[in-house]
Design a protein around this motif. Structure first.
Motif, PDB file in Angstrom:
ATOM      1  N   ALA A  84      -4.035   5.598 -18.286  1.00 40.71           N
ATOM      2  CA  ALA A  84      -4.317   6.149 -16.964  1.00 40.71           C
ATOM      3  C   ALA A  84      -5.021   7.492 -17.112  1.00 40.71           C
ATOM      4  N   MET A  85      -5.765   7.821 -16.091  1.00 39.18           N
ATOM      5  CA  MET A  85      -6.375   9.158 -15.996  1.00 39.18           C
ATOM      6  C   MET A  85      -6.154   9.660 -14.575  1.00 39.18           C
ATOM      7  N   GLY A  86      -6.055  10.958 -14.448  1.00 37.55           N
ATOM      8  CA  GLY A  86      -5.783  11.477 -13.121  1.00 37.55           C
ATOM      9  C   GLY A  86      -6.093  12.946 -12.981  1.00 37.55           C
ATOM     10  N   TRP A  87      -5.819  13.440 -11.786  1.00 37.88           N
ATOM     11  CA  TRP A  87      -6.071  14.843 -11.457  1.00 37.88           C
ATOM     12  C   TRP A  87      -4.825  15.471 -10.849  1.00 37.88           C
ATOM     13  N   TYR A  88      -4.590  16.692 -11.245  1.00 39.96           N
ATOM     14  CA  TYR A  88      -3.543  17.529 -10.679  1.00 39.96           C
ATOM     15  C   TYR A  88      -4.191  18.833 -10.243  1.00 39.96           C
ATOM     16  N   ARG A  89      -3.470  19.611  -9.448  1.00 38.61           N
ATOM     17  CA  ARG A  89      -3.992  20.917  -9.071  1.00 38.61           C
ATOM     18  C   ARG A  89      -2.848  21.917  -8.950  1.00 38.61           C
ATOM     19  N   PHE A 115       0.435   9.091 -25.504  1.00 34.78           N
ATOM     20  CA  PHE A 115       0.260  10.539 -25.595  1.00 34.78           C
ATOM     21  C   PHE A 115      -0.332  11.073 -24.295  1.00 34.78           C
ATOM     22  N   THR A 116       0.061  12.288 -23.957  1.00 32.16           N
ATOM     23  CA  THR A 116      -0.430  12.939 -22.742  1.00 32.16           C
ATOM     24  C   THR A 116      -1.338  14.100 -23.104  1.00 32.16           C
ATOM     25  N   TYR A 117      -2.510  14.114 -22.490  1.00 27.72           N
ATOM     26  CA  TYR A 117      -3.469  15.187 -22.729  1.00 27.72           C
ATOM     27  C   TYR A 117      -3.865  15.834 -21.409  1.00 27.72           C
ATOM     28  N   TRP A 118      -4.104  17.140 -21.463  1.00 29.93           N
ATOM     29  CA  TRP A 118      -4.525  17.910 -20.290  1.00 29.93           C
ATOM     30  C   TRP A 118      -5.817  18.649 -20.590  1.00 29.93           C
ATOM     31  N   GLY A 119      -6.626  18.779 -19.574  1.00 25.05           N
ATOM     32  CA  GLY A 119      -7.790  19.634 -19.671  1.00 25.05           C
ATOM     33  C   GLY A 119      -7.419  21.080 -19.397  1.00 25.05           C
ATOM     34  N   GLN A 120      -8.399  21.968 -19.529  1.00 25.59           N
ATOM     35  CA  GLN A 120      -8.168  23.396 -19.347  1.00 25.59           C
ATOM     36  C   GLN A 120      -8.195  23.806 -17.879  1.00 25.59           C
ATOM     37  N   GLY A 121      -8.737  22.965 -17.039  1.00 22.06           N
ATOM     38  CA  GLY A 121      -8.768  23.248 -15.617  1.00 22.06           C
ATOM     39  C   GLY A 121     -10.108  23.786 -15.149  1.00 22.06           C
ATOM     40  N   THR A 122     -10.415  23.510 -13.898  1.00 15.25           N
ATOM     41  CA  THR A 122     -11.632  24.020 -13.271  1.00 15.25           C
ATOM     42  C   THR A 122     -11.282  24.520 -11.874  1.00 15.25           C
ATOM     43  N   GLN A 123     -11.807  25.676 -11.532  1.00 13.80           N
ATOM     44  CA  GLN A 123     -11.444  26.309 -10.261  1.00 13.80           C
ATOM     45  C   GLN A 123     -12.235  25.707  -9.104  1.00 13.80           C
ATOM     46  N   VAL A 124     -11.523  25.386  -8.061  1.00 11.93           N
ATOM     47  CA  VAL A 124     -12.139  24.966  -6.798  1.00 11.93           C
ATOM     48  C   VAL A 124     -11.692  25.945  -5.722  1.00 11.93           C
ATOM     49  N   THR A 125     -12.640  26.551  -5.061  1.00  9.81           N
ATOM     50  CA  THR A 125     -12.337  27.505  -3.997  1.00  9.81           C
ATOM     51  C   THR A 125     -13.049  27.071  -2.734  1.00  9.81           C
ATOM     52  N   VAL A 126     -12.266  26.901  -1.671  1.00  3.12           N
ATOM     53  CA  VAL A 126     -12.804  26.485  -0.386  1.00  3.12           C
ATOM     54  C   VAL A 126     -12.663  27.646   0.593  1.00  3.12           C
ATOM     55  N   SER A 127     -13.781  28.119   1.085  1.00  5.53           N
ATOM     56  CA  SER A 127     -13.764  29.256   1.995  1.00  5.53           C
ATOM     57  C   SER A 127     -13.783  28.806   3.445  1.00  5.53           C
ATOM     58  N   GLN A 152      -9.682  15.941 -26.732  1.00  8.79           N
ATOM     59  CA  GLN A 152      -9.854  17.052 -25.798  1.00  8.79           C
ATOM     60  C   GLN A 152     -10.408  16.526 -24.490  1.00  8.79           C
ATOM     61  N   LEU A 153      -9.952  17.126 -23.405  1.00 13.10           N
ATOM     62  CA  LEU A 153     -10.460  16.800 -22.077  1.00 13.10           C
ATOM     63  C   LEU A 153     -11.216  18.019 -21.560  1.00 13.10           C
ATOM     64  N   VAL A 154     -12.415  17.782 -21.070  1.00 15.11           N
ATOM     65  CA  VAL A 154     -13.236  18.873 -20.561  1.00 15.11           C
ATOM     66  C   VAL A 154     -13.635  18.565 -19.129  1.00 15.11           C
ATOM     67  N   GLU A 155     -13.209  19.452 -18.218  1.00 21.63           N
ATOM     68  CA  GLU A 155     -13.540  19.287 -16.806  1.00 21.63           C
ATOM     69  C   GLU A 155     -14.806  20.062 -16.469  1.00 21.63           C
ATOM     70  N   GLU A 178      -6.910  24.879   2.050  1.00 20.80           N
ATOM     71  CA  GLU A 178      -5.683  24.566   1.311  1.00 20.80           C
ATOM     72  C   GLU A 178      -5.919  23.698   0.082  1.00 20.80           C
ATOM     73  N   ASP A 179      -7.144  23.237  -0.111  1.00 24.44           N
ATOM     74  CA  ASP A 179      -7.488  22.511  -1.340  1.00 24.44           C
ATOM     75  C   ASP A 179      -7.831  23.475  -2.479  1.00 24.44           C
ATOM     76  N   THR A 180      -7.897  24.762  -2.165  1.00 21.34           N
ATOM     77  CA  THR A 180      -8.204  25.755  -3.181  1.00 21.34           C
ATOM     78  C   THR A 180      -7.142  25.752  -4.273  1.00 21.34           C
ATOM     79  N   ALA A 181      -7.578  25.578  -5.499  1.00 24.90           N
ATOM     80  CA  ALA A 181      -6.653  25.483  -6.633  1.00 24.90           C
ATOM     81  C   ALA A 181      -7.445  25.333  -7.923  1.00 24.90           C
ATOM     82  N   VAL A 182      -6.740  25.437  -9.027  1.00 21.44           N
ATOM     83  CA  VAL A 182      -7.301  25.021 -10.307  1.00 21.44           C
ATOM     84  C   VAL A 182      -6.972  23.549 -10.466  1.00 21.44           C
ATOM     85  N   TYR A 183      -7.991  22.754 -10.728  1.00 17.70           N
ATOM     86  CA  TYR A 183      -7.815  21.311 -10.864  1.00 17.70           C
ATOM     87  C   TYR A 183      -7.817  20.936 -12.346  1.00 17.70           C
ATOM     88  N   TYR A 184      -6.812  20.136 -12.710  1.00 19.53           N
ATOM     89  CA  TYR A 184      -6.621  19.731 -14.088  1.00 19.53           C
ATOM     90  C   TYR A 184      -6.752  18.222 -14.229  1.00 19.53           C
TER      91      TYR A 184
END
Length: 123
Positions: free
Chosen positions: A35-40, A110-122, A3-6, A90-96
């Motif tokens: 490898a490890m990485g981030w998507y949004r 094998f490929t694993y994904w986290g549940q995502g964490t919200q980033v909001t830029v005002s 499991q991946l936890v952000e 414009e960086d506002t997104a859910v980051y995975y």
């Protein structure tokens, strides 16, 4: 079971900074991490790649975040972080978080994904 936890998401003003972290659990099922990485994913848009770091430490970034974001990895702990500076609305997104790993020597990846964490830029 891997499991991946952000963590680390939140609300920040434009120009501010946030640091995201991702930890992989289930180390008994991880022989090696390729490898490890981030998507949004922003509302109404497709998920897009942000940055990744290889097992050897090579980092790559999307043009939209280059020179503002820094990805780092702790191989011993199977964690990856994303330091985000000079944030824009414009960086506002859910980051995975994403991880590619093997369960055994020369085994399939094998490929694993986290549940995502919200980033909001005002503004």
């Amino acid at each position: 079971q891997v499991q991946l936890v952000e963590s680390g998401g939140g609300l920040v003003q434009a120009g501010g900074s946030l640091k995201l972290s991702c930890a992989a659990s289930g180390s008994g099922s991880i022989f090696s991490v390729e490898a490890m990485g981030w998507y949004r994913q922003a509302p109404g848009k497709q998920r897009e790649w942000v940055a990744d770091v290889s097992g050897g430490g090579t980092t790559k970034y999307a043009d939209s975040v280059k020179d503002r974001f820094t990805i780092s990895r702790d191989n011993a702990k199977n964690t990856v972080s994303l330091q985000m500076n000079s944030l824009k609305p414009e960086d506002t997104a859910v980051y995975y978080c994403k991880m590619l790993s093997r369960k055994r020597l020369e085994g399939p990846i094998f490929t694993y994904w986290g549940q995502g964490t919200q980033v909001t830029v005002s503004t």
